[in-house]
Scaffold this active site. Structure first.
Site, PDB file in Angstrom:
ATOM      1  N   LYS A 179       0.834  -1.216   0.000  1.00  0.00           N
ATOM      2  CA  LYS A 179       0.000   0.000   0.000  1.00  0.00           C
ATOM      3  C   LYS A 179       0.866   1.263   0.000  1.00  0.00           C
ATOM      4  O   LYS A 179       0.587   2.206  -0.714  1.00  0.00           O
ATOM      5  CB  LYS A 179      -0.924   0.028   1.232  1.00  0.00           C
ATOM      6  CG  LYS A 179      -1.912  -1.111   1.306  1.00  0.00           C
ATOM      7  CD  LYS A 179      -2.929  -0.893   2.426  1.00  0.00           C
ATOM      8  CE  LYS A 179      -2.338  -0.899   3.816  1.00  0.00           C
ATOM      9  NZ  LYS A 179      -1.763  -2.199   4.225  1.00  0.00           N
TER      10      LYS A 179
ATOM     11  N   ARG B 236      -9.192   1.581   9.311  1.00  0.00           N
ATOM     12  CA  ARG B 236      -8.755   0.225   9.678  1.00  0.00           C
ATOM     13  C   ARG B 236      -9.865  -0.601  10.333  1.00  0.00           C
ATOM     14  O   ARG B 236      -9.667  -1.760  10.633  1.00  0.00           O
ATOM     15  CB  ARG B 236      -7.623   0.283  10.695  1.00  0.00           C
ATOM     16  CG  ARG B 236      -6.216   0.549  10.189  1.00  0.00           C
ATOM     17  CD  ARG B 236      -5.637  -0.572   9.386  1.00  0.00           C
ATOM     18  NE  ARG B 236      -4.313  -1.009   9.752  1.00  0.00           N
ATOM     19  CZ  ARG B 236      -3.181  -0.403   9.451  1.00  0.00           C
ATOM     20  NH1 ARG B 236      -3.162   0.729   8.818  1.00  0.00           N
ATOM     21  NH2 ARG B 236      -2.030  -0.958   9.786  1.00  0.00           N
TER      22      ARG B 236
ATOM     23  N   ARG C 202      11.571  -7.274   4.830  1.00  0.00           N
ATOM     24  CA  ARG C 202      11.558  -5.819   4.581  1.00  0.00           C
ATOM     25  C   ARG C 202      12.592  -5.089   5.447  1.00  0.00           C
ATOM     26  O   ARG C 202      12.718  -5.372   6.639  1.00  0.00           O
ATOM     27  CB  ARG C 202      10.146  -5.294   4.902  1.00  0.00           C
ATOM     28  CG  ARG C 202       9.992  -3.806   4.778  1.00  0.00           C
ATOM     29  CD  ARG C 202       8.563  -3.403   4.608  1.00  0.00           C
ATOM     30  NE  ARG C 202       7.776  -3.459   5.841  1.00  0.00           N
ATOM     31  CZ  ARG C 202       6.511  -3.052   5.920  1.00  0.00           C
ATOM     32  NH1 ARG C 202       5.894  -2.609   4.849  1.00  0.00           N
ATOM     33  NH2 ARG C 202       5.857  -3.131   7.054  1.00  0.00           N
TER      34      ARG C 202
ATOM     35  N   ARG D 223      11.520  -2.857  10.804  1.00  0.00           N
ATOM     36  CA  ARG D 223      10.496  -2.193  11.622  1.00  0.00           C
ATOM     37  C   ARG D 223      10.199  -3.044  12.840  1.00  0.00           C
ATOM     38  O   ARG D 223      10.141  -4.276  12.729  1.00  0.00           O
ATOM     39  CB  ARG D 223       9.205  -2.013  10.789  1.00  0.00           C
ATOM     40  CG  ARG D 223       9.139  -0.669  10.106  1.00  0.00           C
ATOM     41  CD  ARG D 223       7.995  -0.565   9.147  1.00  0.00           C
ATOM     42  NE  ARG D 223       6.689  -0.915   9.689  1.00  0.00           N
ATOM     43  CZ  ARG D 223       5.539  -0.714   9.041  1.00  0.00           C
ATOM     44  NH1 ARG D 223       5.542  -0.155   7.857  1.00  0.00           N
ATOM     45  NH2 ARG D 223       4.392  -1.082   9.578  1.00  0.00           N
TER      46      ARG D 223
ATOM     47  N   ARG E 274      -0.790  -8.771  13.374  1.00  0.00           N
ATOM     48  CA  ARG E 274      -1.315  -7.766  12.436  1.00  0.00           C
ATOM     49  C   ARG E 274      -2.266  -8.424  11.440  1.00  0.00           C
ATOM     50  O   ARG E 274      -3.288  -7.838  11.071  1.00  0.00           O
ATOM     51  CB  ARG E 274      -0.163  -7.069  11.705  1.00  0.00           C
ATOM     52  CG  ARG E 274       0.539  -6.054  12.593  1.00  0.00           C
ATOM     53  CD  ARG E 274       1.932  -5.750  12.112  1.00  0.00           C
ATOM     54  NE  ARG E 274       1.955  -4.933  10.914  1.00  0.00           N
ATOM     55  CZ  ARG E 274       3.008  -4.830  10.110  1.00  0.00           C
ATOM     56  NH1 ARG E 274       4.104  -5.494  10.367  1.00  0.00           N
ATOM     57  NH2 ARG E 274       2.948  -4.071   9.048  1.00  0.00           N
TER      58      ARG E 274
HETATM   59  P1  AMP Z   1       0.986   0.595   8.852  1.00  0.00           P
HETATM   60  O1  AMP Z   1       2.262   1.313   8.569  1.00  0.00           O
HETATM   61  O2  AMP Z   1      -0.183   1.142   8.097  1.00  0.00           O
HETATM   62  O3  AMP Z   1       1.137  -0.901   8.724  1.00  0.00           O
HETATM   63  O4  AMP Z   1       0.644   0.864  10.399  1.00  0.00           O
HETATM   64  C1  AMP Z   1       1.526   0.479  11.423  1.00  0.00           C
HETATM   65  C2  AMP Z   1       0.778   0.435  12.740  1.00  0.00           C
HETATM   66  O5  AMP Z   1       0.267   1.743  13.055  1.00  0.00           O
HETATM   67  C3  AMP Z   1      -0.446  -0.467  12.790  1.00  0.00           C
HETATM   68  O6  AMP Z   1      -0.111  -1.819  13.041  1.00  0.00           O
HETATM   69  C4  AMP Z   1      -1.241   0.160  13.935  1.00  0.00           C
HETATM   70  O7  AMP Z   1      -0.661  -0.156  15.184  1.00  0.00           O
HETATM   71  C5  AMP Z   1      -1.004   1.640  13.692  1.00  0.00           C
HETATM   72  N1  AMP Z   1      -2.029   2.230  12.789  1.00  0.00           N
HETATM   73  C6  AMP Z   1      -1.831   2.697  11.531  1.00  0.00           C
HETATM   74  N2  AMP Z   1      -2.970   3.146  11.010  1.00  0.00           N
HETATM   75  C7  AMP Z   1      -3.936   2.946  11.953  1.00  0.00           C
HETATM   76  C8  AMP Z   1      -5.332   3.186  12.020  1.00  0.00           C
HETATM   77  N3  AMP Z   1      -6.008   3.715  10.985  1.00  0.00           N
HETATM   78  N4  AMP Z   1      -5.992   2.846  13.156  1.00  0.00           N
HETATM   79  C9  AMP Z   1      -5.345   2.304  14.190  1.00  0.00           C
HETATM   80  N5  AMP Z   1      -4.035   2.024  14.205  1.00  0.00           N
HETATM   81  C10 AMP Z   1      -3.316   2.353  13.096  1.00  0.00           C
END
Ligand code: AMP
Length: 214
Positions: free
Chosen positions: A13, A88, A127, A160, A171
């Site tokens: 994404k 989410r 990654r 990460r 996740r």
């Molecule tokens: P991502 O980089 O989008 O995979 O997000 C990394 C982490 O940030 C996720 O596993 C959540 O802990 C948090 N996070 C990101 N976006 C959201 C969201 N819209 N709602 C809640 N937690 C989020």
């Protein structure tokens, strides 16, 4: 134009959003990036979010809501934006609709990137992100000359904290139980298009641009 890019963690994404934003000259808004920035800077938001993120859990809706509302009210979003990592869960999707309505805006399209769990695990465990320029590499798909150093800027490549196998599994669990229902919410509105997430990133990008222009 307002786009939502949807898909499981590791679907690409972030990569695709950056390419789309660049091509369409719209803003890329990634809640994950904003939250990671906040945890690095140790802001109040960052301190509250960090333990959830490390465990692969969702950060509470009210924290994310304020963060998004603040962002989409800024004047630089006038040409449009692409949302990456938000909404989410269904509550966030409904909140987003209300926020956009109050700003007299609406979502034009949701691009759903389709990819298998097996491929997700392979991508996320391999990654590596550059500490300096933020570039995303992969030990297998995009190997660097020195495995710990970014070929482009010389920065240190890091994994990460939420790319540990345990956090990845969590996740995915969170994705299937809380995030996937968002897709049904948008399908009912008739605004979803599916894109194949396997293969070379430029081919995936071409498919997505085709869907947007349809
Ligand atoms: P991502 O980089 O989008 O995979 O997000 C990394 C982490 O940030 C996720 O596993 C959540 O802990 C948090 N996070 C990101 N976006 C959201 C969201 N819209 N709602 C809640 N937690 C989020």
């Amino acid at each position: 134009m307002i786009l939502v890019i949807f898909g499981p963690p590791g679907a690409g994404k972030g990569t695709q959003s950056r390419l789309i934003a660049d091509k369409l000259k719209i803003l890329h808004i990634s809640t994950g990036d904003i939250l990671r920035g906040a945890t690095q800077r140790q802001t109040e938001l960052g301190k509250k979010a960090s333990s959830y993120m490390k465990a692969g859990e969702l950060v509470p809706d009210e924290l994310v809501r304020e963060m998004i509302l603040e962002r989409i009210k800024k004047p630089d979003v006038s040409a449009g934006f692409i949302l990456d990592g938000y909404p989410r869960n269904v509550n966030q999707a409904m909140e987003l609709d209300r926020m956009l309505e109050s700003l007299l805006k609406k979502i034009d399209l949701v691009v759903n990137i389709v990819i298998s769990d097996e491929e997700i695990i392979r991508r996320l465990t391999g990654r590596r992100v550059c500490d300096l320029c933020g570039r995303v590499t992969h030990v297998e798909y995009e190997p660097q000359l020195d495995s710990d150093v970014c070929d482009v800027c010389g920065g240190e490549l890091k994994t990460r904290t939420d790319d540990s196998l345990e956090a990845i599994k969590n996740r995915l669990k969170v994705y299937y139980s809380q995030t996937l229902p968002v897709l049904d919410y948008y399908r009912a509105k008739g605004i979803v298009r599916d894109a194949n997430g396997r293969g070379e990133k430029n081919n995936i990008f071409s498919e997505i641009i085709g869907l947007i222009k349809e």
